[in-house]
Structure formats: C-alpha cells, structure tokens
Write an enzyme that holds these catalytic residues in place. Structure first.
Site, short mmCIF file in Angstrom:
data_model
loop_
_atom_site.label_atom_id
_atom_site.label_comp_id
_atom_site.label_asym_id
_atom_site.label_seq_id
_atom_site.Cartn_x
_atom_site.Cartn_y
_atom_site.Cartn_z
N GLY A 623 -28.50 42.30 -17.42
CA GLY A 623 -28.88 41.08 -16.72
C GLY A 623 -29.84 41.39 -15.59
O GLY A 623 -30.32 42.51 -15.43
N ASP A 741 -19.75 30.47 -1.54
CA ASP A 741 -20.41 30.23 -2.84
C ASP A 741 -19.42 30.41 -3.97
O ASP A 741 -19.70 31.06 -4.97
CB ASP A 741 -21.60 31.19 -3.01
CG ASP A 741 -22.53 30.75 -4.13
OD1 ASP A 741 -22.37 29.62 -4.64
OD2 ASP A 741 -23.41 31.54 -4.52
#
Length: 982
Positions: A623, A741
C-alpha cells in the site's frame, strides 16, 4: 542463441496444446452418411406424393441414402420422422442438415402453393414407442425447432449447390428423441442428417487435471485433481473445480489451490510439476521456481527440498534451509594484556575470517599454572569477569580475583552460531600472564614525627621492579581520603616525615613492574613516639569530647529536618518524576506528547527501539501511506523467532519537519502496550529509507475487510470485534490520549479477527494541503466530518468523549459491513443534519441493543455520552447473553428524528441492467459470471435458485442470501412462457 530457440519452441508447444485442449469435442448421435442400408424412416401424408427414400450423391459425390419430395400442391403436409435417437446424457444437441431445394420459378406449380422452406420438429420419449399413428402428425405434441429456408436454390441450367444448416435442440430431459420434417409445397432432397452434441475435452490447467465433461445444463461443474507431484494445502482441501459451457468450451479459469510439492516447480505454463535439477532446491509447497543452492551447499539428486552443507560447513539450528552454509571463525588476533594488581584487562582484534556469519561472540578460558611453562589446571572459583566469561559481544574483558605471584594461561576464543557443530572445537589465541607478588613492610625506626620503613624485595625474577608505592593512613581516622597519603620510592626503603606525634599509622606497600602495579601487601600498624612531657594531653582529650558532642547534635537536627521534608514531599499531589509519566502515589501511566520535548528526537529515542537494518527483509509493497510506501516484510532479531511486520517508509527528499512528523507516530505507539493497540516493533533511522516497523495484520483495514466479507459474520462475531476496539480505546482514554481519527479504516484486523486501533500520526490535522476527501478543511486543520463529534467540528474540542462519538460511527460501519456513513450526503449536509438532531438509522438486521448504544454515543451533550469503560461492560453483557442479539431494530424504532436512508429503493426500472443491479447491492464482482451464464436482462432473474448461484461460482452463503433477497425485493415477473434460461 540455443537457449532462446529452446524457449521459443517450448512456448509454441504450450500454445498449441492450449489451443487443442480449448477446442470443443463433438460426439455424434446419428449420421445418415455412414448408413449402408435403408433408413426406413416413417412417412405420413394425406395425399400423394410422399417422402421417398432413394440413393443420391452428397457434396463430395459419395453415395448416400436420401429422402426427397416434390409437391405440386402446398395445401397439405407431408411428414418424415426418424428413428429414436438416444441423447446419451446431453441436454443440448445440434442437427446438421445437408439438402437441396428447387426454385419455385423453375417448376410448373402454381407459385402461391409452392414453397422454398420446410419445418423441423422433435419429440422426446423415454421409450421407442412411436408408431404410424403415434405421436399424432401435427405440430403439438412435437416441439418446433425452426422453419428452414434454403440459401441456394436449384434452377434449370444453373449450378448445383448444397445447403448446410446447423440447428440446436434442447433442453432434452428424456432418454431420447425423434426428428420430424414437415414439407408443405417444397421440392427438395434431404441428403444427410447428422445429430451430435458438444463436450469439453480433458484439460490440464493451473496444475489441475479435469476429465472430459458433457454439459448437462447451461454450465456443468467438473471436479478435477492435482497433477502429479502437486497437492492442495490445508487439512481439508477442496478439489479443483471448473465449469463446462453448453457449447463444449471450458468457462473461465479453474478454482484450484494446487501447488507443486517441495522439490518441484511449475513448468510448461503450469501444466506439470517438474523436479528441481541437481544443484537446485525448493523449500516448500507453493508457486515460485527452484533456486540455486546457497553458498557452500549442494544437492546430489533431483527434486530436493533443501541443500546439504559441504564438508566443514554447517547451518545453525536457527538458520532456515535457504540460508548459506557457514563455518566457525578463525582465532582472534593480537591479544593485549594489561595487568594491574591481581586484575587483568584483555583486548584483542577480530578474526580474519568470521566464517560468513554476523553472530560473532567471544569467550575466555582461564587456566592456572604451577610455573611458567609448567602444567595448568582450570581456574578455581573467585575469578570474576566483566562483562562475562562467555557470549562477549565486544573485544575487551576485565578479569579480577586472581592470586598474586601466580602464572595464568588465558585463551580467547571466537565463536559463532555453527561453532558447536564443528568437531574441531573453537579456534583460540592463548597468552600467559604472571601476577605480581605482594610486598610487606618488615622493619621500622620511629621518632616523634617520622617513620623509617624497610621491606624485602620480591623473590620473582621474571619481572623487573620499576618502583614501589607506599600508602599510609592515620588509623584513628580510618581510610578517609584526606587522611591517607602515597609516596613512591625506587628502593625498598622510605622515610615518612611530618607525622603527628603519638599517632598510629597503617602502612601498605606494592610494587610496579612492566605489567603494572601489584596488589598492596598486608597492612601493618606503626606508631610515632610521644613527647617526654606532654602536659596538653588532658586538654586535648576534653576538646575532642566537646567536638564530638557538637557533631552529634548537628547530626540529630539534620535528620529531623530531612524527615519533615520527606513527609511533606509524599503528601504533595503535584509531585511527579522528572518525565511526568507517573503521578506520585497513584501509579497511573499518562501519555506524553512527543511534541512537548525540546528535541522530538529525544522522545523517539526514549519510546522506540532502534533496529539494525540487516534484521529486516522487505518482501512486497502492500500500500501507500501519507509519507511513503507501506510494505510487508520479515523481522529476524538474533535469539528471537522470525515474524512478519508491516513497514512504513519515509520517501526520499523529505524535510526535517516531515521526518519529525513521521517518527512522532513511533514515539506515540511506543508508549502503548495493549492487545487491541497496534504494537510497535521498532524503528530504523540509521540508514535510508527511515522505517517504522509494526506487527503485521493479515486482514488489513476493517472497513475493506468487512466489505469483502459482506454478510459472512454473525452478530456475536461482530460484537466481539467491537468489544476489542472498545477495550483498546478504554486503555487509551485511561492514558489521557485522544485519538481524534477513530474510524473503521484506522482499525486493523489480524488472522484471528482481533481488531487493533492504529494510525496515531496526528500530522494530517496540521496540514492544509491534504488531498484526502475524508478530511475537510476547518480552522486549524483537517477533520473527518462523518466521524467527528459536533463540538470537535465547531470548536475543535477533542476529548475522550469525542472519541466515543466516533466509536458510535465505527459501530454503525461494522454492523453495516463497511457501508459509508451518511452514504452520498455532502459533508455540509451531514453537519446540518446532526445539528437538527438527526441520527443514523439502524443497519439491516442490527440488534436493537447495539443501535441504542450507538445513539448513546451520539448524545449531543458530551457529558451524557458513556465512557469507554461503560461501553466495554455493555458489550460484555451482550456477549454473555447472545439471545439479546436476536432482537433486531424495527422500522420506526429509535430516536424521534432518525436520519432516513437516502438511497432510493431498488426497482427493475431503476436497475436498467444486471450490472446496475449488482453494483447497487455491492455484488459487482459477479457481473461477468452472470453475463457469461446468459443472464443478460433483469427478467431472466425471476426463477434463479441457490443451485444456479452455485453453478455461477457464488459459494458464500451470505452473498447467496443477499442476491436472492434482493431479487425477491425487486418483484420481477417472468412474462416469457417456458424456461427463459434457454
């Protein structure tokens, strides 16, 4: 050039074999061309003429049995029926007709009754029971195939051309069938009839062998097996499967996990498993080619799973079979001793040959000898080593506790991981040392202010005495530094002057040689002489007593003050250690913001462990992160088990600020130790690129994992995941850490479905140029609107309570299997809706208790929201009582103003195509399978069943349920008579 030619030839062979195996095979059920006697088919007609069997010529002028008819009147039907044709298990068959037809204009018949076509029918039967009157000579009970028209017509003086037509019959369900031909005004000759069906040929692909397969439906599943020297991993492997289409072509790629066994590699385009050649090996099952044997190893036969070491080379027990073989190191070089008293310091240089390994250590062997060159024996107890006697990492060791005037033999040996396997033993370098003899004073001459001392010279002859050192102290004052003095002398005699009269002195002597100082000899006490008339002695004693009393008083007062201060220190709640990490008297660990350090690098060094880059092996990129690539790799630390790690890298060209922001996540993670918090393995900052190493989570981010496994987990499994997340957040809140978050995309899942909170990089909130649409600009940074509490959006008030709001959104994501919160609403619409007290509705099949817990997390007043400890307790209660999870949220339940689902209901009209429908229910991965199976319109979905979905390759029960329930909700009506699939 020769190698290139062989490769090209091999490719051509593979391509040719693929083409031959891909072509459908045909099995003939009937062919009139091959008949040598009369066909004797049944004819029927109410008037003349009738079908007549005659001998004729085919397109190749071969003699064949034919039927012909030439009607003058087209008002009556003339039938011709074949004998029973057995279908042999085929569900679809093909009929190839070879015929000629005379043009109507070339005949004398009236044009209105003349035709240039005929009809083909078939009739199914389990027995050969047809007679001259049964079945009836009419369209029903026959099934019409087609009206056959000629492409080429015969005319007078014209070229003789033949017509070839191939028609498909089916579906066939009974034992056999009859073909029937109906002529109504045609003048034609039926030259040959060939009936056949198509079947998929035997096929080898992806290391799997599939047998010849007859399609018995739209697609027929074929079960295969692995090729020789291949197998499927796992305890209960499923056999390879592939689908055969009705046209005799294999459909798509096989479903198989066959892999070559250890010692074998795939070859010829994965058609076979070939043994590794001599000098090559392959450790385990799976893809990948054979590899050359590592250095200093070899194989003596083909098909080897490992390579054996050559003589004199070895592998350590912790080495994997694919590592090179190594050997013990050579001897350490140039040992240098430094003798001081009865202690010794040894230093040496590293061996010339490390044996090819990096795990080099040293050990020291001590032997005590009766005399230089004489016999030696192991050292007795009492000899000490620093840092140790064995396993020494550096090239220096200190030894003390030796006897004076004794010869020792020290051997420094170099070892590595394979030294215990060598029959020759470790290589070492030996050095002999003799400690220095102690010296004792033997004679003294005393006066009132001096002492004349004398001692004997040491008897050892192999050391030259360079100097003597004498240490003398006032005995009444003990061994305080200011009461002791030193004096050097080049001879074995010294005079001590300026001494106190009538005072005892403790005296020791030692000798210095080229090997350093020896040990001090035995302490001897001598006394200076007093004055003959010492009248001041009583006053001196009185003064000493007074001084001692004052000193005792001062000590008592100081002790009292110390106790008072210490007691008040422990009562002060504000007292803490120098880092502020533990509150005095409470023992609660508190998170330390790395940006509060004057030098943030100090926080990195304190909380993150530096790892040598040689311990890390990057295997693949999985990724991309905010600062660089994210990779999967292996971490092998000496003495520990090798394990997989996730590696975040810092891309080149970074600024100092980017480096600090990147490493700040490591200094945050390094403070956390919890099973539901991602674990930091360490960092690499001494080389490029800079890396952060964490534990590897096999299933990746929670949101994408849930979308990939939509419907595959039970409510109790989902609650278990939520409980793990809540436990991790409870730990963070107790450390006074606010995540800011928390979302399903920032939760990672391992192979055991354990969820762990991750993503502690707060830099994204400090950057205004973020391109991530999830984070919306606000004063001071970026905020993930859909997951953020109202007070955090409006006033940037981030607390543990705002994390609880975000946790409620995570609960909704989990129970909806990764659905996007608030769907396609804009961020501003979401803000407006929340301000008007709208809340998300329960996901489908969501237990009522879970949705109520979500609503509690979404309380507008942050003080009314539960704490994470309350959430963990609530989820534990649900887990202990699984029956409560069967109560699902009903429509209309929940708050007074639930946020309505903005998605419009699915209808056949709104879903114009099958692809649109599959995308609407998030099953677009199966679009190609539906289209290949013939489901090209929404109406064809009316009668689809679970068995049909299995044939399409949809094996997940949750996906089957979702597709079938969606079809039922669509309410599709099938208006086509018969079976629409055919």
């Amino acid at each position: 050039m020769e190698l290139f030619s062989r490769n090209v030839a091999a490719l051509w062979i593979i391509l040719l074999e693929f083409l031959l195996r891909s072509v459908a095979e045909e099995e003939v059920l009937m062919n009139t061309k091959t008949e040598t006697s009369d066909l004797k088919w049944t004819t029927y007609s109410r008037s003349k003429p009738e079908w007549e069997e005659v001998s004729g010529l085919d397109e190749e002028n071969n003699s064949v049995r034919t039927y012909q008819i030439c009607q003058a009147d087209g008002s009556s039907s003339h039938w011709l029926r074949s004998k029973l044709i057995e279908r042999r298990g085929a569900s679809q068959v093909y009929v190839e007709l070879l015929f000629t037809m005379i043009e109507c204009s070339s005949r004398s018949t009236h044009h209105r009754s003349c035709k240039e076509t005929f009809n083909l029918y078939y009739y199914q039967s389990d027995t050969d029971d047809a007679t001259a009157t049964h079945p009836a000579w009419m369209e029903n009970p026959y099934t019409k195939v087609d009206t056959v028209a000629a492409d080429f017509l015969l005319r007078k003086g014209g070229e003789k051309k033949f017509n070839v037509k191939t028609l498909r019959l089916g579906p066939l369900t009974k034992r056999g069938f009859y073909l029937a031909f109906q002529a109504q005004g045609a003048c034609m000759a039926l030259l040959s009839v060939r009936v056949f069906f198509k079947k998929c040929p035997a096929l080898t692909r992806s290391l799997s062998v599939f047998p010849e397969t007859v399609p018995r439906s739209l697609v027929q599943e074929a079960v295969g097996q692995c090729v020789a020297n291949a197998a499927q991993p796992g305890p209960n492997p499923r056999p390879p499967k592939m689908f055969c289409g009705e046209d005799g072509q294999w459909v798509d790629q096989p479903t198989t996990t066959c892999t070559c066994l250890p010692g074998f590699e795939a070859s010829h385009g994965e058609l076979e498993c070939r043994a590794c050649p001599v000098g090559h090996f392959k450790m385990g099952s799976g893809p990948g080619p054979c590899s050359l044997c590592p250095d200093s190893s070899h194989t003596g036969e083909m098909g080897s799973a490992s390579c054996v070491c050559r003589p004199g080379f070895y592998r350590a027990p912790t080495d994997s079979p694919d590592t090179p073989c190594t050997r013990p190191p050579s001897s350490p070089r140039s040992p240098v001793p430094q003798v001081n008293d009865t202690s010794l310091t040894l230093e040496w240089s590293e061996p010339l040959d490390s044996g090819g390994r990096s795990d080099l250590t040293y050990s020291v062997e001590c032997r005590m000898c009766s005399a230089p060159g004489g016999p030696c024996m192991p050292c007795v107890d009492g000899v000490n080593y620093r840092p140790s006697q064995t396993g020494i990492q550096g090239r220096r060791v200190s030894i003390w506790g030796l006897r004076p005037h004794t010869t020792y033999s020290f051997t420094v040996m170099a070892l590595n991981g394979v030294s215990p396997l060598s029959l020759q033993g470790p290589a070492g370098e030996t050095i002999n040392i003799t400690t220095i003899e102690s010296v004792n004073c033997s004679k003294v001459t005393a006066t009132e202010s001096s002492l004349t001392l004398h001692w004997n010279t040491p008897t050892q002859s192999h050391y030259r005495i360079l100097q003597y050192q004498l240490r003398y102290c006032e005995k009444e004052r003990g061994s305080e530094e200011n009461s002791c003095h030193f004096m050097e002398s080049n001879i074995n005699e010294v005079v001590l002057s300026d001494l106190r009269r009538a005072t005892q002195y403790e005296v020791q002597v030692r000798a210095r040689t080229l090997g350093g100082y020896g040990s001090f000899g035995q302490a001897v006490v001598f006394r200076t002489l007093p004055d003959e008339d010492d009248s001041s002695s009583p006053l001196l004693v009185t003064g000493i007593l007074i001084a001692m009393g004052m000193l005792l008083l001062i000590i008592v007062i100081a002790a009292a003050i110390y106790c008072i201060r210490k007691q008040s220190h422990f009562k002060d709640p504000e007292m803490s250690d120098k880092n502020g990490q533990y509150l005095m008297g409470q023992g609660v660990k508190v998170y330390i913001d790395p940006f509060t350090y004057e030098d943030p690098n100090e926080a990195v060094r304190e909380f993150a462990k530096e790892i040598d880059v040689s311990c890390v092996k990057i295997e693949e990129v999985i990724g991309a992160g905010e600062f660089g690539e994210v990779c999967r790799g292996r971490l092998r630390i000496p003495g520990k088990k090798e394990n997989y790690v996730a590696i975040k890298t810092l891309k080149g060209g970074y600024t100092d600020k980017q480096r600090r922001d990147f490493l700040s996540e490591a200094s945050i993670m390094g403070q956390f130790q919890h099973p539901n918090i991602i674990h930091l393995e360490g960092i690499i900052t001494a080389s490029c690129p800079v890396m952060i190493l964490t534990e590897f989570m096999e299933n990746g981010a929670l949101d994408s994992f849930l979308r990939l496994n939509d419907g595959q987990f039970t409510p109790i499994q989902l609650v278990g995941m939520l409980r793990g997340i809540a436990s991790g957040m409870k730990y963070l809140s107790e450390m006074s850490y606010v995540h800011r978050d928390l979302a399903a995309r920032n939760i990672l899942v391992n192979s055991n479905l354990v969820c762990k909170v991750s993503d502690f990089g707060l830099s994204r909130f400090l950057q205004e140029n973020s391109s991530d649409p999830t984070y919306t600009s606000s004063l001071g940074g970026k905020i993930p609107i859909r997951w953020t509490a109202p007070e955090a959006i409006a006033f940037r008030k981030f607390t543990s309570a705002s994390d609880v709001w975000s946790y409620g959104i995570v609960m909704w994501e989990v129970m909806s299997f990764g659905e996007r919160p608030y769907w396609d609403m804009s961020n501003q619409d979401v803000i407006n809706a929340i301000e008007q007290d709208y809340r998300l509705p329960p996901p489908p099949d969501c237990p009522t208790h879970l949705h109520q817990l979500m609503l509690d997390c979404w309380q507008k007043e942050r003080t009314a929201r539960p704490r994470f400890s309350n959430i963990v307790s609530a989820l534990d209660k649900l887990i202990r009582n699984p029956a409560s999870l069967k109560i699902t949220a009903q429509e209309g339940a929940g708050p007074s103003h639930p946020l309505l689902d903005q998605r419009s209901p699915l209808t056949p009209t709104s879903c114009g195509t099958v692809g649109d429908w599959l995308r609407a229910i998030k099953m677009e991965r199966y679009e190609e399978s539906f289209l290949q199976a013939g489901y090209t319109s929404m109406q064809l979905l009316a009668h689809i069943t679970t068995e049909d979905l299995l044939r399409l390759g949809i094996t997940l029960a949750g996906h089957q349920k979702k597709i079938l329930s969606s079809i039922e909700a669509l309410g599709i009506q099938n208006k086509t008579p018969g079976n629409v699939l055919y």
